[in-house]
Design a protein around this motif. Structure first.
Motif, PDB file in Angstrom:
ATOM      1  N   LYS A   1      -1.023  -2.885   2.029  1.00  0.00           N
ATOM      2  CA  LYS A   1      -0.891  -1.880   2.940  1.00  0.00           C
ATOM      3  C   LYS A   1      -1.245  -2.375   4.416  1.00  0.00           C
ATOM      4  CE  LYS A   1      -0.741   2.326   0.045  1.00  0.00           C
ATOM      5  NZ  LYS A   1      -1.463   3.488  -0.065  1.00  0.00           N
ATOM      6  N   THR A   2      -0.805  -2.436   5.374  1.00  0.00           N
ATOM      7  CA  THR A   2      -1.176  -2.937   6.733  1.00  0.00           C
ATOM      8  C   THR A   2      -2.354  -2.171   7.376  1.00  0.00           C
ATOM      9  OG1 THR A   2       0.725  -1.822   7.823  1.00  0.00           O
ATOM     10  CG2 THR A   2       0.938  -3.807   7.199  1.00  0.00           C
ATOM     11  N   SER A   3      -2.324  -0.712   7.019  1.00  0.00           N
ATOM     12  CA  SER A   3      -3.425   0.269   7.446  1.00  0.00           C
ATOM     13  C   SER A   3      -4.887  -0.236   6.875  1.00  0.00           C
ATOM     14  CB  SER A   3      -3.249   1.545   7.115  1.00  0.00           C
ATOM     15  OG  SER A   3      -2.882   1.770   5.700  1.00  0.00           O
ATOM     16  N   ILE A   4      -4.980  -0.927   5.676  1.00  0.00           N
ATOM     17  CA  ILE A   4      -6.280  -1.275   5.138  1.00  0.00           C
ATOM     18  C   ILE A   4      -6.733  -2.742   5.337  1.00  0.00           C
ATOM     19  CG2 ILE A   4      -7.352  -1.332   2.941  1.00  0.00           C
ATOM     20  CD1 ILE A   4      -5.493   0.315   1.731  1.00  0.00           C
ATOM     21  N   LEU A   5      -7.514  -2.733   6.420  1.00  0.00           N
ATOM     22  CA  LEU A   5      -8.088  -3.990   7.139  1.00  0.00           C
ATOM     23  C   LEU A   5      -8.546  -4.798   5.893  1.00  0.00           C
ATOM     24  CD1 LEU A   5      -9.756  -2.646  10.385  1.00  0.00           C
ATOM     25  CD2 LEU A   5      -7.564  -3.282   9.771  1.00  0.00           C
ATOM     26  N   GLU A   6      -8.989  -4.391   4.797  1.00  0.00           N
ATOM     27  CA  GLU A   6      -9.911  -5.345   3.976  1.00  0.00           C
ATOM     28  C   GLU A   6      -8.673  -5.982   3.211  1.00  0.00           C
ATOM     29  OE1 GLU A   6     -10.461  -1.886   4.328  1.00  0.00           O
ATOM     30  OE2 GLU A   6     -12.560  -1.933   4.825  1.00  0.00           O
ATOM     31  N   TYR A   7      -7.544  -5.830   3.326  1.00  0.00           N
ATOM     32  CA  TYR A   7      -6.395  -6.462   2.854  1.00  0.00           C
ATOM     33  C   TYR A   7      -5.910  -7.684   3.717  1.00  0.00           C
ATOM     34  CZ  TYR A   7      -5.843  -2.520  -0.623  1.00  0.00           C
ATOM     35  OH  TYR A   7      -5.955  -1.339  -1.533  1.00  0.00           O
ATOM     36  N   TRP A   8      -6.318  -7.843   4.738  1.00  0.00           N
ATOM     37  CA  TRP A   8      -5.799  -8.708   5.549  1.00  0.00           C
ATOM     38  C   TRP A   8      -6.796  -9.748   6.142  1.00  0.00           C
ATOM     39  CZ3 TRP A   8      -0.378  -9.183   5.622  1.00  0.00           C
ATOM     40  CH2 TRP A   8       0.261  -8.324   5.302  1.00  0.00           C
ATOM     41  N   ASP A   9      -6.477 -10.723   6.675  1.00  0.00           N
ATOM     42  CA  ASP A   9      -7.256 -11.895   7.346  1.00  0.00           C
ATOM     43  C   ASP A   9      -8.095 -12.370   6.264  1.00  0.00           C
ATOM     44  OD1 ASP A   9      -6.117 -11.157  10.056  1.00  0.00           O
ATOM     45  OD2 ASP A   9      -7.744  -9.723  10.557  1.00  0.00           O
ATOM     46  N   GLY A  10      -7.500 -12.746   5.172  1.00  0.00           N
ATOM     47  CA  GLY A  10      -8.319 -13.551   4.111  1.00  0.00           C
ATOM     48  C   GLY A  10      -8.016 -15.177   4.389  1.00  0.00           C
ATOM     49  N   ASN A  11      -7.858 -15.724   3.151  1.00  0.00           N
ATOM     50  CA  ASN A  11      -7.464 -17.020   3.018  1.00  0.00           C
ATOM     51  C   ASN A  11      -6.340 -17.524   2.216  1.00  0.00           C
ATOM     52  OD1 ASN A  11      -8.719 -16.544   0.329  1.00  0.00           O
ATOM     53  ND2 ASN A  11     -10.157 -17.778   0.457  1.00  0.00           N
ATOM     54  N   ILE A  12      -5.388 -16.350   1.825  1.00  0.00           N
ATOM     55  CA  ILE A  12      -4.392 -16.372   1.200  1.00  0.00           C
ATOM     56  C   ILE A  12      -3.088 -16.517   1.957  1.00  0.00           C
ATOM     57  CG2 ILE A  12      -2.867 -15.809  -0.788  1.00  0.00           C
ATOM     58  CD1 ILE A  12      -5.320 -14.274  -1.739  1.00  0.00           C
ATOM     59  N   PRO A  13      -2.463 -17.478   2.453  1.00  0.00           N
ATOM     60  CA  PRO A  13      -1.059 -17.537   3.106  1.00  0.00           C
ATOM     61  C   PRO A  13      -0.235 -16.379   2.680  1.00  0.00           C
ATOM     62  CG  PRO A  13      -1.622 -19.788   2.403  1.00  0.00           C
ATOM     63  CD  PRO A  13      -2.478 -18.972   1.883  1.00  0.00           C
ATOM     64  N   TRP A  14       0.461 -15.443   3.651  1.00  0.00           N
ATOM     65  CA  TRP A  14       1.371 -14.608   3.153  1.00  0.00           C
ATOM     66  C   TRP A  14       2.728 -14.704   3.921  1.00  0.00           C
ATOM     67  CZ3 TRP A  14       3.687 -10.407   5.999  1.00  0.00           C
ATOM     68  CH2 TRP A  14       4.243  -9.571   5.198  1.00  0.00           C
ATOM     69  N   LEU A  15       3.620 -15.144   3.280  1.00  0.00           N
ATOM     70  CA  LEU A  15       4.824 -15.579   3.917  1.00  0.00           C
ATOM     71  C   LEU A  15       6.150 -14.361   4.144  1.00  0.00           C
ATOM     72  CD1 LEU A  15       6.456 -18.357   4.314  1.00  0.00           C
ATOM     73  CD2 LEU A  15       7.581 -17.831   2.313  1.00  0.00           C
ATOM     74  N   SER A  16       6.273 -14.276   5.211  1.00  0.00           N
ATOM     75  CA  SER A  16       7.357 -13.039   5.623  1.00  0.00           C
ATOM     76  C   SER A  16       8.659 -13.455   5.567  1.00  0.00           C
ATOM     77  CB  SER A  16       7.027 -12.601   6.909  1.00  0.00           C
ATOM     78  OG  SER A  16       7.167 -13.303   8.023  1.00  0.00           O
ATOM     79  N   GLY A  17       9.711 -12.737   5.797  1.00  0.00           N
ATOM     80  CA  GLY A  17      11.284 -13.149   5.916  1.00  0.00           C
ATOM     81  C   GLY A  17      11.401 -13.931   7.249  1.00  0.00           C
ATOM     82  N   GLY A  18      10.549 -13.610   8.240  1.00  0.00           N
ATOM     83  CA  GLY A  18      10.668 -14.357   9.420  1.00  0.00           C
ATOM     84  C   GLY A  18      10.335 -15.745   9.082  1.00  0.00           C
ATOM     85  N   ASP A  19       9.084 -15.760   8.553  1.00  0.00           N
ATOM     86  CA  ASP A  19       8.595 -17.426   8.367  1.00  0.00           C
ATOM     87  C   ASP A  19       9.472 -18.203   7.513  1.00  0.00           C
ATOM     88  OD1 ASP A  19       6.118 -16.450   9.432  1.00  0.00           O
ATOM     89  OD2 ASP A  19       5.316 -15.650   7.588  1.00  0.00           O
ATOM     90  N   ILE A  20      10.205 -17.316   6.722  1.00  0.00           N
ATOM     91  CA  ILE A  20      11.139 -18.324   5.908  1.00  0.00           C
ATOM     92  C   ILE A  20      12.394 -18.610   6.784  1.00  0.00           C
ATOM     93  CG2 ILE A  20      12.946 -18.056   4.063  1.00  0.00           C
ATOM     94  CD1 ILE A  20      10.942 -16.064   2.745  1.00  0.00           C
ATOM     95  N   ALA A  21      12.982 -17.755   7.562  1.00  0.00           N
ATOM     96  CA  ALA A  21      13.789 -17.996   8.618  1.00  0.00           C
ATOM     97  C   ALA A  21      13.238 -19.335   9.528  1.00  0.00           C
ATOM     98  CB  ALA A  21      14.414 -17.026   9.185  1.00  0.00           C
TER      99      ALA A  21
END
Length: 390
Positions: free
Chosen positions: A215-235
């Motif tokens: 969930k993008t609304s929960i700040l504790e879930y983001w800006d960690g050290n695990i790369p997260w690949l989106s569809g845009g990154d794949i393209a």
């Protein structure tokens, strides 16, 4: 070293070629047409629109391009810039071609100037429009340009172009290496396939792993050290290694979502929307929903699987369906039939192409290093913060 001097663009330009307001009759072959769509990242990519040879003279009445002329896009998008490397091209709308006065400006330097944050600011701050953001020709002519002495311009352009040339060389090497691996795949598993190999489901060779998004609304879930690949990154990394991602998630985000981590060398494919874009991971990553991680079933033959997906991706795309977005599902993979080579054949093949992929990854790492160096130097050189000895 000499001082930098401020000029107005029109005072240092010998030729200002503008075909805006005209629409050429386009054909499927003939003289390549330089449109705003193919001026990207400092170069003119492969053209996909043409005008007939017989129409060239009647169309190109406002001026003909020369080698190293600067092409700049004026809208949709604004400020993409490149050098003409083949003068046998036609110029389309939404681009203006500049040829500097030889005693004032070195064209390759001018290209890098407009690539830099300094040049972008001068364009963006003078742009207008609500639906389409762009700059008028009369305004472009009045854009200020700061120039060092001509010898220093050439030295600066030489530094930056040497980095770009090395980056281009490494990209070409990777295309060659991948083409060699694809040729070997076709030779082993298509042209020399054994008659006793069975036909079976693609899912007999691969495991599909679904992705997820914390969930993008929960700040504790983001800006960690695990790369997260989106569809845009794949393209953006289609048919290539992806080394890192703009967004990262935390262990907490991973545990509280459907996101899963794929191992290094896994293949990831976009499965919804623009389906069929795929890449290989250069390190373990999590990835978003609407994509599939593809792993070799009961083995670590990642290169074979990557090349297998390359071989069947067009058929997978043609099987996509959906009322709003094209989609490929587990059923798409299950229903797609492929030859099932013996496991020892797959292992032997994977070992034979591993050197190609290892070299491609090393090249990709070097490309990223060179791009960072170039992007760090560019604003410093264009602002005069860093000077080049002549």
């Amino acid at each position: 070293m000499g001082e930098w001097k401020a000029y107005i663009l029109e005072d240092i330009i010998e030729k200002f070629i503008d075909y805006r307001g005209k629409t050429p009759k386009k054909t499927e072959e003939g003289i390549p047409l330089v449109t705003a769509k193919i001026v990207k990242s400092g170069k003119i990519i492969e053209p996909n629109e043409f005008i007939a040879l017989g129409d060239y003279e009647s169309w190109m009445t406002r001026g003909l391009p020369e080698i190293n002329d600067v092409v700049i896009t004026t809208e949709a998008p604004l400020g993409e810039v490149a050098l003409i490397k083949d003068k046998n091209v036609a110029l389309a709308q939404r681009v203006i071609t500049l040829r500097g006065k030889p005693n004032f400006v070195f064209n390759p330097f001018l290209k890098y100037y407009f690539q830099s944050p300094v040049g972008h600011y001068e364009l963006d701050s003078r742009a207008s429009g609500t639906t389409v953001f762009g700059i008028k020709a009369a305004v472009l002519r009045k854009v200020p340009v700061s120039l060092p002495p001509l010898p220093e311009q050439k030295a600066i352009a030489s530094v930056l172009s040497s980095l770009d040339d090395k980056i281009d060389l490494l990209h070409r090497q990777n295309k060659t290496l991948e083409a060699m691996a694809e040729t070997l795949f076709r030779q082993w598993f298509v042209e020399e396939a054994e008659e006793d190999w069975e036909n079976g489901s693609l899912l007999e060779l691969v495991d599909l792993i679904g992705g997820g998004t914390p969930k993008t609304s929960i700040l504790e879930y983001w800006d960690g050290n695990i790369p997260w690949l989106s569809g845009g990154d794949i393209a953006a990394n289609h048919k290539s290694f992806v080394q890192d991602t703009p967004k990262h998630i935390t262990e907490h985000g991973l545990k509280n979502s459907a996101a899963k981590i794929l191992p290094k060398h896994a293949t990831v494919i976009s499965a919804r929307g623009t389906v069929g874009k795929y890449c290989m991971l250069a390190q373990p990553m999590a990835f978003s929903q609407s994509n599939y991680g593809i792993l070799p079933k009961n083995s670590e033959n990642y290169y074979f699987i990557y090349l297998l997906i390359n071989h069947v991706v067009e058929e997978l795309q043609s099987s996509a369906y959906g009322s709003v977005f094209d989609t490929i599902t587990t059923t798409t993979f299950k229903e797609h039939k492929v030859l099932l080579p013996p496991r020892d054949e797959i292992i032997q093949f994977d070992n034979s192409v591993s050197g190609y992929f290892e070299k491609m990854l090393l090249n990709k790492i070097q490309i990223r290093t060179l791009e960072k160096l170039r992007d760090t130097l560019l604003p410093k050189l264009m602002s005069g913060e860093v000077r080049v000895a002549i």
